[in-house]
Scaffold this motif. Structure first.
Motif, PDB file in Angstrom:
ATOM      1  N   VAL A  16       3.903 -49.313 -43.004  1.00 55.43           N
ATOM      2  CA  VAL A  16       3.175 -49.658 -44.232  1.00 55.43           C
ATOM      3  C   VAL A  16       4.149 -49.824 -45.391  1.00 55.43           C
ATOM      4  CG1 VAL A  16       1.536 -48.768 -45.944  1.00 55.43           C
ATOM      5  CG2 VAL A  16       0.972 -48.672 -43.512  1.00 55.43           C
ATOM      6  N   LYS A  20       4.774 -53.279 -47.386  1.00 52.98           N
ATOM      7  CA  LYS A  20       4.526 -53.317 -48.833  1.00 52.98           C
ATOM      8  C   LYS A  20       5.763 -53.829 -49.572  1.00 52.98           C
ATOM      9  CE  LYS A  20       2.060 -50.508 -52.133  1.00 52.98           C
ATOM     10  NZ  LYS A  20       1.539 -49.194 -52.450  1.00 52.98           N
ATOM     11  N   ALA A  23       6.036 -57.559 -49.010  1.00 55.28           N
ATOM     12  CA  ALA A  23       4.992 -58.268 -49.748  1.00 55.28           C
ATOM     13  C   ALA A  23       5.341 -58.360 -51.222  1.00 55.28           C
ATOM     14  CB  ALA A  23       3.644 -57.586 -49.563  1.00 55.28           C
ATOM     15  N   SER A  24       5.900 -57.293 -51.798  1.00 58.99           N
ATOM     16  CA  SER A  24       6.218 -57.331 -53.226  1.00 58.99           C
ATOM     17  C   SER A  24       7.374 -58.272 -53.505  1.00 58.99           C
ATOM     18  CB  SER A  24       6.524 -55.932 -53.753  1.00 58.99           C
ATOM     19  OG  SER A  24       7.751 -55.462 -53.240  1.00 58.99           O
TER      20      SER A  24
END
Length: 175
Positions: A16, A20, A23-24
């Motif tokens: 996760v 994350k 994705a950022s």
């Protein structure tokens, strides 16, 4: 059994966190943005731009102009569909008169213009500009052009030869 549960939870948390972070970075989130400054014109384009300024002193010359700034879609047709045909297409050099009216477009074609994808983009650009009534001139980057060759594209008289001892014309920038 508890050991496997903790290992599984740790693995999920790591996955996760990695997802994350990716994705950022990829979507413009809170992470650093991946932009760097780039050269506006290539060396060949810079040299040709200087040549255009010297050859066309009565005109304004602008490099790297989006076609969407030069042409528009007629009213009554699907603007998005037709606008997408010219989206991200850029004119190498736009020649304008002193009233900022487009006189023509000059494309400086290097070796990459022989690639199929580039030929397709060039064909779309040529057709869009021609339909809009804008003269387009393609110049082979590998062939030398004189100032008077460039002037002839716009039916301009040849530049007068520099008189012996006369000072050189200043290197001007578009106003």
């Amino acid at each position: 059994m508890i050991y496997f549960l903790f290992a599984f939870l740790a693995l999920v948390l790591i996955l996760v966190a990695v997802a994350k972070a990716k994705a950022s970075q990829g979507s413009g989130g809170n992470g650093p943005w991946p932009f760097v400054k780039r050269e506006f014109l290539t060396g060949g384009e810079k040299r040709f731009y200087a040549q255009l300024l010297a050859a066309l002193p009565e005109y304004r010359v602008f490099p790297q102009v989006a076609l969407s700034q030069l042409i528009d879609v007629k009213k009554g047709v699907n603007r998005m569909q037709w606008g997408n045909k010219i989206d991200r297409l850029v004119a190498d050099f736009v020649v304008m008169n002193q009233a900022f009216e487009v006189v023509g477009v000059i494309e400086l074609d290097g070796p990459h213009h022989s690639r199929p994808a580039q030929k397709e983009r060039d064909a779309r650009k040529d057709k869009a500009l021609t339909v809009a009534g804008i003269q387009i001139n393609r110049i082979d980057a590998g062939k030398a052009q004189t100032a008077n060759d460039i002037r002839a594209l716009y039916s301009l008289p040849p530049l007068a030869a520099t008189q012996p001892g006369a000072p050189a014309a200043p290197n001007r920038q578009p106003a």
